[in-house]
Design a protein around this motif. Structure first.
Motif, PDB file in Angstrom:
ATOM      1  N   THR A   1       0.808  -1.214   0.000  1.00 44.62           N
ATOM      2  CA  THR A   1       0.000   0.000   0.000  1.00 44.62           C
ATOM      3  C   THR A   1       0.842   1.265   0.000  1.00 44.62           C
ATOM      4  N   THR A   2       2.160   1.143   0.163  1.00 45.22           N
ATOM      5  CA  THR A   2       3.019   2.331   0.130  1.00 45.22           C
ATOM      6  C   THR A   2       3.967   2.273  -1.062  1.00 45.22           C
ATOM      7  N   SER A   3       3.594   1.508  -2.101  1.00 44.69           N
ATOM      8  CA  SER A   3       4.510   1.322  -3.228  1.00 44.69           C
ATOM      9  C   SER A   3       4.736   2.612  -4.007  1.00 44.69           C
ATOM     10  N   CYS A   4       3.782   3.552  -3.967  1.00 47.26           N
ATOM     11  CA  CYS A   4       3.940   4.789  -4.734  1.00 47.26           C
ATOM     12  C   CYS A   4       4.653   5.873  -3.947  1.00 47.26           C
ATOM     13  N   ALA A   5       4.590   5.819  -2.644  1.00 44.61           N
ATOM     14  CA  ALA A   5       5.288   6.798  -1.824  1.00 44.61           C
ATOM     15  C   ALA A   5       6.764   6.438  -1.772  1.00 44.61           C
ATOM     16  N   GLY A   6       7.629   7.451  -1.942  1.00 45.70           N
ATOM     17  CA  GLY A   6       9.068   7.187  -1.920  1.00 45.70           C
ATOM     18  C   GLY A   6       9.590   7.100  -0.503  1.00 45.70           C
ATOM     19  N   SER A   7      10.498   6.190  -0.267  1.00 44.98           N
ATOM     20  CA  SER A   7      11.144   6.072   1.039  1.00 44.98           C
ATOM     21  C   SER A   7      12.350   7.006   1.084  1.00 44.98           C
ATOM     22  N   TYR A   8      12.929   7.152   2.269  1.00 50.97           N
ATOM     23  CA  TYR A   8      14.143   7.958   2.413  1.00 50.97           C
ATOM     24  C   TYR A   8      15.258   7.092   2.964  1.00 50.97           C
ATOM     25  N   GLY A  41      21.022   5.963  -1.428  1.00 47.86           N
ATOM     26  CA  GLY A  41      20.237   4.769  -1.743  1.00 47.86           C
ATOM     27  C   GLY A  41      19.014   5.132  -2.557  1.00 47.86           C
ATOM     28  N   SER A  42      17.892   4.476  -2.232  1.00 48.16           N
ATOM     29  CA  SER A  42      16.670   4.637  -3.034  1.00 48.16           C
ATOM     30  C   SER A  42      15.950   5.930  -2.650  1.00 48.16           C
ATOM     31  N   ASN A  43      16.475   7.045  -3.119  1.00 48.36           N
ATOM     32  CA  ASN A  43      15.875   8.354  -2.848  1.00 48.36           C
ATOM     33  C   ASN A  43      15.404   9.000  -4.149  1.00 48.36           C
ATOM     34  N   LYS A  44      14.783   8.207  -5.021  1.00 47.83           N
ATOM     35  CA  LYS A  44      14.448   8.705  -6.353  1.00 47.83           C
ATOM     36  C   LYS A  44      13.566   9.945  -6.301  1.00 47.83           C
ATOM     37  N   LYS A  45      12.571   9.941  -5.453  1.00 49.46           N
ATOM     38  CA  LYS A  45      11.667  11.093  -5.388  1.00 49.46           C
ATOM     39  C   LYS A  45      12.407  12.334  -4.902  1.00 49.46           C
ATOM     40  N   TYR A  46      13.325  12.162  -3.964  1.00 52.50           N
ATOM     41  CA  TYR A  46      14.056  13.301  -3.430  1.00 52.50           C
ATOM     42  C   TYR A  46      15.123  13.794  -4.405  1.00 52.50           C
ATOM     43  N   VAL A  47      15.713  12.888  -5.149  1.00 52.26           N
ATOM     44  CA  VAL A  47      16.667  13.292  -6.178  1.00 52.26           C
ATOM     45  C   VAL A  47      15.966  14.135  -7.246  1.00 52.26           C
ATOM     46  N   LYS A  48      14.749  13.733  -7.618  1.00 56.78           N
ATOM     47  CA  LYS A  48      13.977  14.511  -8.596  1.00 56.78           C
ATOM     48  C   LYS A  48      13.629  15.885  -8.043  1.00 56.78           C
ATOM     49  N   LYS A  49      13.243  15.947  -6.769  1.00 52.65           N
ATOM     50  CA  LYS A  49      12.931  17.232  -6.145  1.00 52.65           C
ATOM     51  C   LYS A  49      14.176  18.115  -6.063  1.00 52.65           C
ATOM     52  N   GLU A  50      15.312  17.493  -5.777  1.00 55.23           N
ATOM     53  CA  GLU A  50      16.575  18.238  -5.700  1.00 55.23           C
ATOM     54  C   GLU A  50      16.860  18.947  -7.021  1.00 55.23           C
ATOM     55  N   ALA A 145       4.835   8.554   2.858  1.00 55.91           N
ATOM     56  CA  ALA A 145       5.471   9.790   2.405  1.00 55.91           C
ATOM     57  C   ALA A 145       5.788  10.701   3.575  1.00 55.91           C
ATOM     58  N   SER A 146       4.869  10.779   4.535  1.00 53.53           N
ATOM     59  CA  SER A 146       5.083  11.641   5.695  1.00 53.53           C
ATOM     60  C   SER A 146       6.260  11.164   6.541  1.00 53.53           C
ATOM     61  N   ILE A 147       6.365   9.858   6.735  1.00 53.49           N
ATOM     62  CA  ILE A 147       7.489   9.309   7.509  1.00 53.49           C
ATOM     63  C   ILE A 147       8.810   9.568   6.792  1.00 53.49           C
ATOM     64  N   ALA A 148       8.826   9.380   5.473  1.00 54.54           N
ATOM     65  CA  ALA A 148      10.051   9.613   4.712  1.00 54.54           C
ATOM     66  C   ALA A 148      10.468  11.080   4.796  1.00 54.54           C
ATOM     67  N   ASN A 149       9.522  11.999   4.663  1.00 50.56           N
ATOM     68  CA  ASN A 149       9.837  13.425   4.774  1.00 50.56           C
ATOM     69  C   ASN A 149      10.407  13.764   6.149  1.00 50.56           C
ATOM     70  N   THR A 150       9.817  13.195   7.182  1.00 49.56           N
ATOM     71  CA  THR A 150      10.298  13.449   8.550  1.00 49.56           C
ATOM     72  C   THR A 150      11.708  12.914   8.732  1.00 49.56           C
ATOM     73  N   ASN A 151      11.984  11.734   8.205  1.00 48.06           N
ATOM     74  CA  ASN A 151      13.326  11.160   8.331  1.00 48.06           C
ATOM     75  C   ASN A 151      14.363  12.018   7.623  1.00 48.06           C
ATOM     76  N   MET A 152      14.025  12.560   6.447  1.00 44.75           N
ATOM     77  CA  MET A 152      14.958  13.431   5.739  1.00 44.75           C
ATOM     78  C   MET A 152      15.214  14.697   6.539  1.00 44.75           C
ATOM     79  N   ARG A 153      14.155  15.323   7.032  1.00 46.58           N
ATOM     80  CA  ARG A 153      14.312  16.567   7.788  1.00 46.58           C
ATOM     81  C   ARG A 153      15.164  16.338   9.037  1.00 46.58           C
ATOM     82  N   LYS A 154      14.928  15.245   9.737  1.00 46.32           N
ATOM     83  CA  LYS A 154      15.685  14.959  10.955  1.00 46.32           C
ATOM     84  C   LYS A 154      17.172  14.771  10.652  1.00 46.32           C
ATOM     85  N   GLU A 155      17.489  14.073   9.553  1.00 47.16           N
ATOM     86  CA  GLU A 155      18.910  13.873   9.244  1.00 47.16           C
ATOM     87  C   GLU A 155      19.560  15.178   8.808  1.00 47.16           C
ATOM     88  N   PHE A 156      18.866  15.972   7.991  1.00 55.27           N
ATOM     89  CA  PHE A 156      19.411  17.260   7.574  1.00 55.27           C
ATOM     90  C   PHE A 156      19.693  18.137   8.792  1.00 55.27           C
TER      91      PHE A 156
END
Length: 219
Positions: A1-8, A41-50, A145-156
């Motif tokens: 059910t989360t196949s479309c949301a990108g992980s971080y 790693g598998s950050n395709k959605k974030y690489v595109k946003k970058e 998607a929300s969890i992935a966004n939070t994980n990115m923000r926390k690491e940054f």
């Protein structure tokens, strides 16, 4: 059910094996590695946003070889090519590059009909049982998607070197985000003291005023 949301996938700057060494600059050694999101790693959605937002995310390594503490913001200047720049604050960069969450509400329209009869001529389905699967797909993707966004923000934010104090002999790792058209060599230089304003030019002494010549005596 989360196949479309990108992980971080975390960047983990301390685990990057190769850093590009900057030219030695005083008491500070710096190494950097662009394309940090892709290397993570598998950050395709974030690489595109970058790329879409005009960012370049880099992992950096800084070693203080001096005998006193250095503050990253107060004592050091980041040179990008031939000019100084200021990295984008971690929270702002993470906000700009996060993936969308509300877009997955469209999955609410995705429901399945089981046991119905489909008219071959019109394509209409009658009867059967409608399974409300849309909310499950929507909720799963929004959560992912929300969890992935939070994980990115926390690491940054965890690797934000703003106002970070670096002790003598200490090596620290960071993540910086810059908004530049292209990548360029980076290095850290000590922030020099602001030169005093030039002294005003001394006024030239006024030329002496000559006394008028005496009038000739009458004959």
């Amino acid at each position: 059910t989360t196949s479309c949301a990108g992980s971080y996938a975390p960047i983990r700057p301390a685990r990057i094996a190769t850093y590009i060494s900057s030219p030695a600059s005083g008491p500070v050694d710096m190494g950097y590695q662009f394309d940090a999101l892709r290397l993570g790693g598998s950050n395709k959605k974030y690489v595109k946003k970058e790329a879409k937002r005009g960012y370049h995310v880099a992992a950096i390594r800084v070693t203080n070889n001096w005998d006193r503490e250095l503050n990253f913001s107060r004592d050091l200047v980041l040179q990008y090519g031939d000019r100084p720049i200021v990295p984008v604050p971690a929270a702002i960069a993470a906000q700009d590059m996060k993936q969308g969450v509300a877009i997955y509400l469209l999955y609410l329209l995705l429901n399945f009909n089981i046991g119905g009869t489909t008219d071959a001529r019109t394509g209409a389905t009658t009867g059967g049982t409608i399974l409300p699967t849309g909310p499950f797909f929507a909720g799963g993707n929004m959560l992912g998607a929300s969890i992935a966004n939070t994980n990115m923000r926390k690491e940054f934010e965890a690797f934000d070197l703003t106002n970070r104090t670096i002790k003598p002999g200490e090596t620290v790792y960071g993540i910086i985000s810059v908004r530049e058209m292209a990548v360029a060599p980076m290095r850290l230089v000590l922030r020099g003291d602001t030169p005093p304003p030039p002294a005003p030019a001394a006024a030239l002494p006024a030329a002496p005023i000559s006394a008028p010549a005496p009038a000739p005596a009458p004959r």
